[in-house]
Scaffold this active site. Structure first.
Site, PDB file in Angstrom:
ATOM      1  N   ARG A  92       0.836  -1.207   0.000  1.00  0.00           N
ATOM      2  CA  ARG A  92       0.000   0.000   0.000  1.00  0.00           C
ATOM      3  C   ARG A  92       0.868   1.254   0.000  1.00  0.00           C
ATOM      4  O   ARG A  92       0.541   2.263  -0.648  1.00  0.00           O
ATOM      5  CB  ARG A  92      -0.928  -0.008   1.219  1.00  0.00           C
ATOM      6  CG  ARG A  92      -2.132   0.930   1.112  1.00  0.00           C
ATOM      7  CD  ARG A  92      -1.857   2.309   1.642  1.00  0.00           C
ATOM      8  NE  ARG A  92      -1.316   2.244   2.971  1.00  0.00           N
ATOM      9  CZ  ARG A  92      -0.448   3.102   3.464  1.00  0.00           C
ATOM     10  NH1 ARG A  92      -0.010   4.118   2.738  1.00  0.00           N
ATOM     11  NH2 ARG A  92       0.026   2.965   4.693  1.00  0.00           N
ATOM     12  N   SER A 140       9.581  15.804  11.461  1.00  0.00           N
ATOM     13  CA  SER A 140       8.284  16.377  11.809  1.00  0.00           C
ATOM     14  C   SER A 140       8.206  17.866  11.522  1.00  0.00           C
ATOM     15  O   SER A 140       7.112  18.423  11.447  1.00  0.00           O
ATOM     16  CB  SER A 140       7.991  16.129  13.300  1.00  0.00           C
ATOM     17  OG  SER A 140       7.854  14.744  13.563  1.00  0.00           O
ATOM     18  N   GLY A 342       2.422 -18.997  20.429  1.00  0.00           N
ATOM     19  CA  GLY A 342       3.748 -19.061  19.820  1.00  0.00           C
ATOM     20  C   GLY A 342       3.699 -19.101  18.311  1.00  0.00           C
ATOM     21  O   GLY A 342       4.616 -18.596  17.639  1.00  0.00           O
ATOM     22  N   GLU A 365       4.295  10.302   7.628  1.00  0.00           N
ATOM     23  CA  GLU A 365       3.176  11.198   7.322  1.00  0.00           C
ATOM     24  C   GLU A 365       2.574  11.797   8.596  1.00  0.00           C
ATOM     25  O   GLU A 365       1.365  12.027   8.687  1.00  0.00           O
ATOM     26  CB  GLU A 365       2.058  10.499   6.512  1.00  0.00           C
ATOM     27  CG  GLU A 365       2.523   9.543   5.449  1.00  0.00           C
ATOM     28  CD  GLU A 365       3.394  10.164   4.382  1.00  0.00           C
ATOM     29  OE1 GLU A 365       3.856  11.306   4.567  1.00  0.00           O
ATOM     30  OE2 GLU A 365       3.628   9.509   3.365  1.00  0.00           O
ATOM     31  N   THR A 367       3.715  11.873  12.985  1.00  0.00           N
ATOM     32  CA  THR A 367       3.684  11.002  14.160  1.00  0.00           C
ATOM     33  C   THR A 367       2.400  11.223  14.957  1.00  0.00           C
ATOM     34  O   THR A 367       1.653  12.183  14.730  1.00  0.00           O
ATOM     35  CB  THR A 367       4.885  11.300  15.065  1.00  0.00           C
ATOM     36  OG1 THR A 367       4.776  12.665  15.529  1.00  0.00           O
ATOM     37  CG2 THR A 367       6.212  11.119  14.321  1.00  0.00           C
TER      38      THR A 367
END
Length: 390
Positions: A92, A140, A342, A365, A367
């Site tokens: 994606r 950022s 497990g 894109e 935080t």
């Protein structure tokens, strides 16, 4: 027949063509991606040959209306992102970098000549793009970027560095954002230009089916027509980031759904103490809690998509979906892993792979902290993006 697991009947909120498109993409991912993705992830293999097929399926730049682009609606784009990420976040991400970032920059801010030259082959998957905004010292806070573009006669010379740039090592062109005497501008940079270099960031613990890279721009000379004329300041890259963030809120719910479906099937078949795991009350509580978050997150994404299609979507509304849906999807995938015991630690089952991928999605894109502050500013009217600002 209604999906018995869709307790809110969210499918009923979709049109017939939207459901048909969703199902078409789901069939494609089931046939072409899901059977191979665990192996791709383990080998950190990027399936480069998948790009033309994604193009033929109308999945590249699917929400754009420029030359050669599919021109689908926002909800259709979201539904496709959900199905792609149900297979793997890395896949994606490839579609997002190509369509929501690189192609969107050209479509929204490019000249007619740039749009005609670049968009059709990108939509077909014949040409790959990347998007260079983040830098080693400016993640950022993109206003702190150091990459600069200096005027040089009728052209430009670029100097600087970018980091965590998806598809950069395989891209044919890069959308590079740089400081100029007039402010921050965007440029279409053919990656074969002398002075452009990209190095894969390895080894990675997530998004191993896609590629991210460090980019160096060492005296990259460009002609004047490389400049995106419609972009000035951070509005340009932020517009592209919003497109990517929108797809992320849908995609995260796809990963969560796949993890939940895996856990539901596993606990129904696995027996302990002579009874299926799904018969235990604590198991049912986990399954219910996961289902609630998936239904709520999908409803958030759908409402956001309807607003986007109506032209009424605001910047902070995208932050609601990106912040909430990725955060909750990680918890769903982690919880699903616990129900597999497990066996959930093996590549045979996808929940832990999804959770690991989503840790990267949670960071890029914007935080959690950045989206929290975007929403805090919307609620209080007070920006709190710098230390001590409040």
């Amino acid at each position: 027949m209604p999906d018995p697991h869709d307790l809110l009947d969210l499918d009923g909120l979709l049109s017939g063509p939207e459901r048909e498109w969703r199902d078409e993409v789901r069939r494609f991912t089931t046939e072409r991606i899901t059977p191979h993705v665990a192996d791709w992830f383990e080998r950190a293999h990027f399936p480069r040959d998948l790009l033309p097929e994604l193009g033929r399926r109308g999945l590249l730049g699917m929400h754009l209306h420029g030359p050669g682009c599919p021109g689908r609606g926002a909800v259709e784009y979201g539904l496709a992102a959900m199905e792609l990420e149900a297979a793997d976040s890395g896949i994606r991400t490839v579609v997002s970098v190509q369509g929501s970032l690189a192609m969107t920059a050209i479509d929204r801010f490019g000249s007619p000549e740039q749009r005609e030259r670049w968009l059709p082959p990108m939509a077909a998957g014949e040409l790959i793009g990347c998007f260079g905004l983040t830098e080693p010292e400016a993640g950022s806070d993109p206003s702190g970027m150091r990459t600069r573009a200096e005027p040089d006669g009728d052209g430009w010379v670029l100097h600087g560095a970018k980091r965590w740039i998806g598809l950069a090592t395989v891209a044919d062109i890069a959308i590079i954002w740089a400081r100029t005497p007039d402010g921050i501008r965007g440029f279409v940079v053919p990656t074969a230009t002398p002075g452009f270099s990209a190095t894969p960031i390895e080894p990675k613990l997530g998004l191993r089916t896609s590629v991210q890279a460090d980019v160096v721009l060492d005296g990259v000379r460009l002609t004047g027509d490389a400049l995106l004329p419609g972009a000035l300041g951070l509005r340009g890259p932020f517009t592209c980031l919003d497109e990517a963030r929108y797809g992320i809120m849908w995609g995260a719910m796809g990963a969560a759904r796949d993890a939940w479906e895996t856990a539901l099937a596993y606990t129904g078949a696995r027996r302990q103490f002579g009874t299926p795991l799904a018969a235990f009350q604590l198991t049912q509580q986990k399954l219910v809690d996961m289902m609630l978050e998936i239904q709520k997150g999908t409803l958030v994404a759908l409402r956001t998509g309807r607003l986007k299609d109506a032209g009424r979507l605001r910047h902070e509304q995208i932050s609601i979906g990106k912040l909430n849906n990725v955060r909750e999807a990680i918890e769903v995938c982690r919880t699903a892993r616990t129900l597999l015991g497990g066996n959930g630690m093996t590549a045979e089952y996808p929940p832990l792979r999804h959770a690991t991928n989503l840790e990267a999605v949670r960071t890029y894109e914007g935080t959690d902290e950045i989206h929290t502050l975007i929403l805090g500013r919307a609620l209080t009217g007070i920006p709190a993006f710098t230390a001590g600002s409040s």
